[in-house]
Write an enzyme that holds these catalytic residues in place. Sequence first.
Site, PDB file in Angstrom:
ATOM      1  N   GLY A 143       1.224  -1.255   0.195  1.00  0.00           N
ATOM      2  CA  GLY A 143      -0.179   0.197  -0.007  1.00  0.00           C
ATOM      3  C   GLY A 143       0.968   1.266  -0.208  1.00  0.00           C
ATOM      4  O   GLY A 143       1.783   1.288  -0.208  1.00  0.00           O
ATOM      5  N   PRO A 144       0.210   2.303   0.194  1.00  0.00           N
ATOM      6  CA  PRO A 144       1.468   3.062  -0.335  1.00  0.00           C
ATOM      7  C   PRO A 144       2.131   3.913   1.581  1.00  0.00           C
ATOM      8  O   PRO A 144       1.925   3.070   2.044  1.00  0.00           O
ATOM      9  CB  PRO A 144       0.447   4.740   0.274  1.00  0.00           C
TER      10      PRO A 144
ATOM     11  N   GLY B 298       3.364   5.098   4.660  1.00  0.00           N
ATOM     12  CA  GLY B 298       2.707   6.008   6.096  1.00  0.00           C
ATOM     13  C   GLY B 298       1.417   5.234   6.260  1.00  0.00           C
ATOM     14  O   GLY B 298       0.911   5.556   7.764  1.00  0.00           O
ATOM     15  N   THR B 299       1.366   3.607   6.062  1.00  0.00           N
ATOM     16  CA  THR B 299      -0.306   3.156   6.189  1.00  0.00           C
ATOM     17  C   THR B 299      -0.548   2.479   6.723  1.00  0.00           C
ATOM     18  O   THR B 299      -1.067   1.832   7.439  1.00  0.00           O
ATOM     19  CB  THR B 299      -1.028   2.414   4.808  1.00  0.00           C
ATOM     20  N   GLY B 300       0.868   2.052   7.411  1.00  0.00           N
ATOM     21  CA  GLY B 300       1.108   0.993   8.672  1.00  0.00           C
ATOM     22  C   GLY B 300       1.646  -0.643   8.197  1.00  0.00           C
ATOM     23  O   GLY B 300       1.326  -0.954   9.622  1.00  0.00           O
ATOM     24  N   LYS B 301       2.638  -0.049   7.634  1.00  0.00           N
ATOM     25  CA  LYS B 301       2.815  -1.732   7.467  1.00  0.00           C
ATOM     26  C   LYS B 301       3.339  -2.309   8.323  1.00  0.00           C
ATOM     27  O   LYS B 301       3.417  -3.306   9.119  1.00  0.00           O
ATOM     28  CB  LYS B 301       3.065  -2.134   5.937  1.00  0.00           C
TER      29      LYS B 301
ATOM     30  N   GLU C 113      -5.773  34.632  -5.821  1.00  0.00           N
ATOM     31  CA  GLU C 113      -6.912  34.148  -5.185  1.00  0.00           C
ATOM     32  C   GLU C 113      -8.218  34.168  -4.971  1.00  0.00           C
ATOM     33  O   GLU C 113      -8.632  33.090  -4.638  1.00  0.00           O
ATOM     34  CB  GLU C 113      -6.247  33.613  -3.281  1.00  0.00           C
TER      35      GLU C 113
ATOM     36  N   HIS D  43      -9.594  32.504  -8.190  1.00  0.00           N
ATOM     37  CA  HIS D  43      -9.915  30.546  -7.755  1.00  0.00           C
ATOM     38  C   HIS D  43     -11.299  30.737  -6.421  1.00  0.00           C
ATOM     39  O   HIS D  43     -12.044  29.962  -6.651  1.00  0.00           O
ATOM     40  CB  HIS D  43      -8.716  30.618  -6.614  1.00  0.00           C
TER      41      HIS D  43
ATOM     42  N   ASP E  57      -0.306  26.328 -11.456  1.00  0.00           N
ATOM     43  CA  ASP E  57      -2.601  25.229 -12.086  1.00  0.00           C
ATOM     44  C   ASP E  57      -2.383  25.086 -13.251  1.00  0.00           C
ATOM     45  O   ASP E  57      -2.732  24.044 -13.849  1.00  0.00           O
ATOM     46  CB  ASP E  57      -3.079  27.023 -11.816  1.00  0.00           C
TER      47      ASP E  57
END
Length: 626
Positions: free
Chosen positions: A197-198, A200-203, A421, A424, A496
Site C-alpha cells: 500500500g502507499p 505511511g499506511t502502517g505496514k 487567490e 480561485h 495551476d
Amino acid sequence: MNKLFRSLAFYMLILVISVAIAVQLGGTSQQTTQLVYSDLVRYIQQGEVRSITLSGAYAEGELVSGEKFTVQLPPSSSQAPLVEMLQQHPNIKLDFRQDNTSGIWAMLLQTLVPVVLVLLAFFFIMQQTQGSGNRVMQFGKSRARLVTDDRKRVTFDDVAGIDEVKEELAEIVDFLKHPKRYLELGARIPKGVLLYGPPGTGKTLLAKAVAGEAGVPFFSISGSDFVEMFVGVGASRVRDLFEQAKKNSPCIVFIDEIDAVGRQRGAGYGGGHDEREQTLNQLLVEMDGFSANEGIIIIAATNRPDVLDPALLRPGRFDRQIVIDRPDLKGRLAIFQVHAKGKPLEPDVDLEVLAKRTPGFTGADIANLMNEAALLAARRRKKKISMQDVEDAIDRVLAGGPEKKSRVISEKEKRVTAYHEAGHAVVGHMLPHMDPLHKITIIPRGRAMGYTLFLPVEDRYNISKSEILDRMTMALGGRAAEEITFGEITSGAQDDIERTTQWARRMVTEWGMSEKLGPLTYGMKQDEVFLARDMTRLRNYSEEVAGLIDEEVRKFVHMAYQRAIDILTEHRDALEKVSEVLLEKETLEGKELQDLLEQLLPPRPKPEPLKPRMVGGGTSQVAPAF
C-alpha cells in the site's frame, strides 16, 4: 571500558620506552665511530688521538678532530704493546676503567630494539585483526534484528483505522498461539503475508503488532540489507536468517521494502543484477523449503507490488496479499484518537472535525500532524493543545512549511496575489461540483505566494467528468482574474496550468472522456528501468491520433479557462471586494469567509442528480458526466 583503557596505556608505555631507547642509541651512534685496532694504532702513531680510556676488551676515546670512537681490543695479555705506545705519547690522555659490559649492552640493545619494536607492532596488529577477523567471518551473517523487549511491545490496540486488515492478520496470530488446532485439521497457515500500500499506511506497525499479539520472537530486516557488492553475501545472509528463525520458532520474520531484493529477474540493463538475483533465488528456495509446522511466518512490506518477481508471489510463498490503503473517515478518526492519547487537549479540539478535514491522510501523516500541533503549542508557551494549533499544523503540512510573514513583498506583487487567490475563491464558489472553500490567504508559505484551500466533506474513490471540469475551471480562476483585472498575466499560475493540463490529458488518454476519441486508452504506461520493467514501449496510436489527442486536451483546457473568464466577468464586483478584504486581512477562513461569499455571490448551484436514461432501447444508470 577499563580493559580498553589499560590496553591502550600499556601499549603507549611500551611505545614511549622504545622510542626513548631508540633516540638515545640513535644519538650515540651518530656521534661515535667504530674503529678497528689497526686504525687505532695508526692514529696513535700519527698523533691524532687526544684521549683514550681502556676498559677491558674495549676502549673509547676522542680524536684531535673531536670525533669520538670505540674500538675492540685484543685479549688483555696482548694489550701491553698498546699501553707502552700510549705512554710514549704524553700528549694523549690515558685513563683506565674497570671492565664493564656497557658496550656489550649498548650493542645488544642497538641490535635487539628494532626487533622488539617489530615484534610488538606485529603483536598489536594481530590483536586488532583478530577482532576484524571476527567481523570478516560475520560478513555473511544475517543483519536481522531480534525484537524481544516487552516494554516496547506493539499490539493491535496501537493500530487503528484498518480493522479489516487486523481481522486478516488475527488468523496468523491465532495460528502462532494455537498451532495444533490447525495442524490437527490438516490446515496449512500461509507461509508468507505480503502487505502493500502507499507509504505511511502502517505496514511495519502491523507486522510489529502481529508479533506483539502472538508473543513470539520478531526478526526485522530491510530488503537492502541482503545485497552487497560481494558475490554470494546476499544468499549467505538469507540462509543465516532462516537458520536463526528455525532456532527461535515459532517466530515472525519481517522483511521491509522487499522490492529491493525481490524485484523481477532478468530486467533492466544487462539482463539484471547477478548478486540480487542470487539472493532472490535463495530467498525463494528458503521460503518454499521449510514445512508449515516449523512455525515461521514471513511478513513482507512494499509499496511497489507490481515490480516483484512472479515466483515470489505464487501460492506457497506469499500466499496472502493484503492491501493497506489510506484510511477512510472512520479510520482517520480512530487514528486521531490513538495519537491524541498522552497529549493534553483543550475542550475545543474536535477530532471528528479534524478527521473530516484530512482526507487522504495516512496514519503517518496524522501522527506527524499531531506532533506538529504539540510543537506549535509548546512554542506558544501553552499548557494544552488547542484547535487552532491543530488547524495551523494542518495548514503547515498541506501548504508546506511555516508562514513567511517576514518576507518583504512589494505592493504590486501583493495586489496581484490577492486578485489571483480571490479568482480561485469566486470561481470555486460558483461551481456546483467543487468542495467547500475553507481558507484563502496571501501570506507566503513554502514556495507559494498564497493559496486557496478547498476541503472535501467526504471520501471519494471515483470522480466524474463534470467534477474534473469544475476543478480545472477553479484552477484557472487565478490566471483569469489576472487577465481580467490587469490585462497582464504572470508566472504565478504555473502550478495551476500544470495540474490542469495533466487532468485534461488523463481525461483523453486514460479515462476515455473525449467524445471525439471515445472510451479508449491511448499510450502504454512507461515504467523506468530501475523499476525492473521494460525500459520503454512504443505508443499504440498513430500520428493522426496524436494530433487529435493534443487537440482534445487543448479543447478541455480552453473550455475551462473560458468558463472561468465568464464567471469572473459576471461577478466582477465580488472579485474586487474579496481582493480588497484579502489585502486588508491577508487571511480569510471559516465562517467569516463563508459569510463574505454568501453576501457577495448568489447561492452555489447544486449538481444535477444522476438520472437513468435510455441507451439502445433499454434502461441503464449512466452518469451524464461520463
